[in-house]
Structure formats: structure tokens, C-alpha cells
Scaffold this motif. Structure first.
Motif, PDB file in Angstrom:
ATOM      1  N   ASN A   5       0.836  -1.204   0.000  1.00  0.00           N
ATOM      2  CA  ASN A   5       0.000   0.000   0.000  1.00  0.00           C
ATOM      3  C   ASN A   5       0.871   1.253   0.000  1.00  0.00           C
ATOM      4  O   ASN A   5       1.824   1.373   0.778  1.00  0.00           O
ATOM      5  N   GLY A   6       0.529   2.175  -0.890  1.00  0.00           N
ATOM      6  CA  GLY A   6       1.277   3.424  -0.973  1.00  0.00           C
ATOM      7  C   GLY A   6       2.562   3.352  -1.763  1.00  0.00           C
ATOM      8  O   GLY A   6       3.256   4.366  -1.920  1.00  0.00           O
ATOM      9  N   TYR A   7       2.910   2.155  -2.271  1.00  0.00           N
ATOM     10  CA  TYR A   7       4.179   1.979  -2.986  1.00  0.00           C
ATOM     11  C   TYR A   7       4.117   2.535  -4.401  1.00  0.00           C
ATOM     12  O   TYR A   7       5.092   3.070  -4.935  1.00  0.00           O
ATOM     13  N   GLY A   8       2.931   2.432  -5.032  1.00  0.00           N
ATOM     14  CA  GLY A   8       2.787   2.836  -6.412  1.00  0.00           C
ATOM     15  C   GLY A   8       2.405   1.645  -7.263  1.00  0.00           C
ATOM     16  O   GLY A   8       2.246   0.515  -6.774  1.00  0.00           O
ATOM     17  N   THR A   9       2.277   1.880  -8.561  1.00  0.00           N
ATOM     18  CA  THR A   9       1.854   0.785  -9.429  1.00  0.00           C
ATOM     19  C   THR A   9       2.559   0.856 -10.777  1.00  0.00           C
ATOM     20  O   THR A   9       3.013   1.918 -11.212  1.00  0.00           O
ATOM     21  N   VAL A  10       2.639  -0.327 -11.421  1.00  0.00           N
ATOM     22  CA  VAL A  10       3.210  -0.451 -12.761  1.00  0.00           C
ATOM     23  C   VAL A  10       2.225  -1.236 -13.609  1.00  0.00           C
ATOM     24  O   VAL A  10       1.717  -2.280 -13.177  1.00  0.00           O
ATOM     25  N   TYR A  11       1.926  -0.733 -14.818  1.00  0.00           N
ATOM     26  CA  TYR A  11       1.037  -1.498 -15.688  1.00  0.00           C
ATOM     27  C   TYR A  11       1.351  -1.163 -17.139  1.00  0.00           C
ATOM     28  O   TYR A  11       2.050  -0.176 -17.452  1.00  0.00           O
ATOM     29  N   LYS A  12       0.787  -1.979 -18.032  1.00  0.00           N
ATOM     30  CA  LYS A  12       1.080  -1.841 -19.459  1.00  0.00           C
ATOM     31  C   LYS A  12      -0.081  -1.173 -20.181  1.00  0.00           C
ATOM     32  O   LYS A  12      -1.243  -1.531 -19.986  1.00  0.00           O
TER      33      LYS A  12
END
Length: 348
Positions: A5-12
Motif C-alpha cells: 500500500n502506498g508503494y505505487g503501481t506499474v502497468y502496461k
């Protein structure tokens, strides 16, 4: 794998893209007035070719958080902000001129985001400069800008520390003093342009152009034929300089014409800036006289002429302000010493 939680996200992202992977970070929450629910607000860190690159960028940001909005600014934006903060109307004109000249070499970086610039791009700009001094100024500019960025939390790493100056590829500029024939030519046409007399004043004193242009009337003694350099490149450059008999009338003419506090002046009697002198007078006169010299070569000319006339090297260094032998005793000028210096310059 789910991010903390709160780390961020990566997506395509969909479609055919050169950099389809996006890394973003939650920076806050807002209330959706229609649904009455909280909504995450994101800022994008960047776009990447692979998922691994995006994850690395997100990890690096979480290890060393920086201002995301500032990270989007370009090299040009950072330079303008840094320049505005560093300089004001009282800043040394020579220092401002040097940084401005260094910035002109950086055109390939102007529109790049500061956060995207890496050592190879910086090094390429440094290598494009045509002399060691210019390369050093560019490297110093980079260091100053990265220091500003770190202090303002734009970025966390100073990539200027990974640049270098190749001394072998930046040989010292060859000194090209005025020849005796060229000096005689200057004398022959001196009456046609008062700024030819200024060139002769430089040749017969060995001062740097900045020292002459910043010289104030109060520091000139025409009766005793010397002037006192207070503003110099180095501490050893603060010194007394004799006024040769040959150019004394030129000094008197400029002092009489000047309506400002400075000893030499422009056509209107006001302060003569380096840029004005170089652009309006030096370049034009060198072209008209079919000569190819830098302003600083008037200083080399003085030294070479003094050597040719067998003037003691200690006296030469006293006059030009070279620091290699300047000690406390040599800085104390008596009336006899001024006369000795005047006798030396009158040999050329």
C-alpha cells in the motif's frame, strides 16, 4: 505480484507503443462529489520499454523520493530558475558572462527533462567545447545546476560528478602576440579611432581588459603616472601598474572625456562594458587593420616586449600581477619602486 500500500503501481498500456510500461505513484485523494467516494490522485513517474525498467524506476523513487512536478521540468527551465536565484544586478559581470557562454553549448539539452539526462549526454556537451576553459565552465555549470536541483528536491543524484575533461584533447591555445610591425601600424593610424589608443594602452600596460574597464578615476594618478588595480582575477593581481610615457596622453584624454566614475569610457562618456568594447570596437578594428588577435593577446604582447627589452622578470611579474613570486615584501610599493616600474615600461 501486488505492490505494498502506498508503494505505487506499474502497468502496461494498450496498442503499439515504443515505451508501453507506465510507473505511477499515488500522491493524494480527492472526494468524488457525485458518488461520494474517495478517488486516488496519481502522478506519472515515466514511461518505459519493459516492466522491469518501470519497476526499477518506481523502486528508485521510493528509495529516494523527489518532487514529481519538478522532475518534469526541462534543462532549460532549471537553468532559468537557477540563474534567477543565483544572480542579480550586483553580480560580477564577468561571472555572468562565463555562465551564459557555457549555457549556449548546452542547446542539445534545453528541451530534455532534467530527470532524463544522464552522464553520456552531459559528457557529449562538454566534449563539444573548443577549449579547456570552456569545458571547465560547462562542467561547473552542470555542477551548480545539479546542486540546485538536489536542494530543491527535483532529483537526488548529481550526474555531473561522472563527467570529466580530457586534457589531451584540449591543448592550450597558442599565444599570438602583436608583432612589432603590427604595433607600429597601430601607432600610424592611432588618430583615426580613439579605441585604437585603448588597444595601445592595453599593450603598454599588460593589464587584463576587465581590469582596465573596471578601473575607477580615483585609482589613477596621472601626475605620478600609475594606476591601482583593485578588481583583479586573483589576489596577487591587486597591484600598482605604471603608465608609460607613450600612452600617457591617451589616459589623459579618456579621463577628461569620461563623465562617469570609470577611467575609460564609451563614446558617450559612460561606462564601457566588455561586451560593448569587443563587439563594437575590437572586432571591427581587427577586421579593418587586417589583424587576427584576441583581446588577451595584448597582455601577451606586453610580456613578450618586456622580455625582448631585457626587463627583469621580477619587475614584469610585479606589473602584470603573476602570483608565482608575489610575496608580502613585493606587494609594498614605495615611490622609488613605482619609478623603477615606470622606467621598465618606458623601455618598450
Amino acid at each position: 505480484m501486488r505492490m505494498p500500500n502506498g508503494y505505487g503501481t506499474v502497468y502496461k498500456l494498450g496498442g503499439k507503443r515504443r515505451r508501453p510500461w507506465i510507473a505511477r505513484k499515488t500522491v493524494g485523494w480527492s472526494l468524488d462529489t457525485d458518488s461520494k467516494t474517495s478517488k486516488q490522485e496519481y502522478l506519472t513517474l515515466g514511461y518505459y520499454s519493459t516492466r522491469q525498467e518501470a519497476l526499477q524506476a518506481l523502486s528508485a523513487f521510493n528509495d529516494n523520493p523527489y518532487d514529481l512536478k519538478m522532475s518534469k521540468t526541462t534543462f532549460e527551465d532549471i537553468y532559468n530558475r537557477w540563474f534567477k536565484e543565483k544572480f542579480d544586478d550586483e553580480s560580477n559581470a564577468s561571472t555572468v558572462r562565463n555562465y551564459t557562454a557555457a549555457y549556449k553549448y548546452c542547446a542539445p539539452l534545453y528541451k530534455m527533462k532534467m530527470s532524463d539526462i544522464r552522464p553520456p549526454q552531459l559528457q557529449s556537451v562538454i566534449n563539444s567545447a573548443d577549449s579547456y576553459n570552456n569545458r571547465k565552465r560547462i562542467q561547473t555549470l552542470f555542477s551548480q545546476m545539479y546542486d540546485w536541483c538536489i536542494r530543491h528536491d527535483c532529483i537526488k543524484k548529481d550526474y555531473s560528478l561522472q563527467t570529466s575533461i580530457n586534457l589531451k584533447s584540449a591543448p592550450a591555445a597558442e599565444k599570438n602576440p602583436f608583432t612589432l610591425e603590427e604595433i607600429q601600424k597601430l601607432w600610424s593610424v592611432e588618430s583615426s579611432n580613439e579605441y585604437i589608443s585603448l588597444i595601445l594602452m592595453l599593450i603598454y600596460s599588460g593589464v587584463r581588459i576587465s581590469e582596465l574597464l573596471n578601473l575607477k578615476k580615483e585609482d589613477v594618478d596621472l601626475d605620478e603616472q600609475y594606476f591601482y588595480v583593485r578588481q583583479a582575477k586573483t589576489s596577487s593581481g591587486v597591484r600598482v601598474v605604471p603608465i608609460a610615457d607613450k600612452v600617457l596622453p591617451f589616459w589623459q584624454a579618456f579621463m577628461n572625456k569620461s563623465t562617469c566614475e570609470f577611467a575609460v569610457c564609451n563614446a558617450n562618456g559612460k561606462y564601457l562594458s566588455y561586451e560593448n568594447f569587443k563587439r563594437r570596437y575590437w572586432k571591427e578594428l581587427m577586421s579593418q587593420l587586417n589583424m587576427q588577435h584576441t583581446i588577451h593577446e595584448t597582455r601577451h604582447t606586453f610580456i613578450s616586449q618586456m622580455v625582448i627589452h631585457n626587463v627583469n622578470m621580477t619587475i614584469i611579474k610585479k606589473i602584470v600581477g603573476h602570483k608565482s613570486i608575489m610575496n608580502l615584501t613585493e606587494r609594498v610599493y614605495t615611490h622609488f619602486e613605482i619609478s623603477e616600474l615606470l622606467e621598465a615600461v618606458n623601455k618598450i
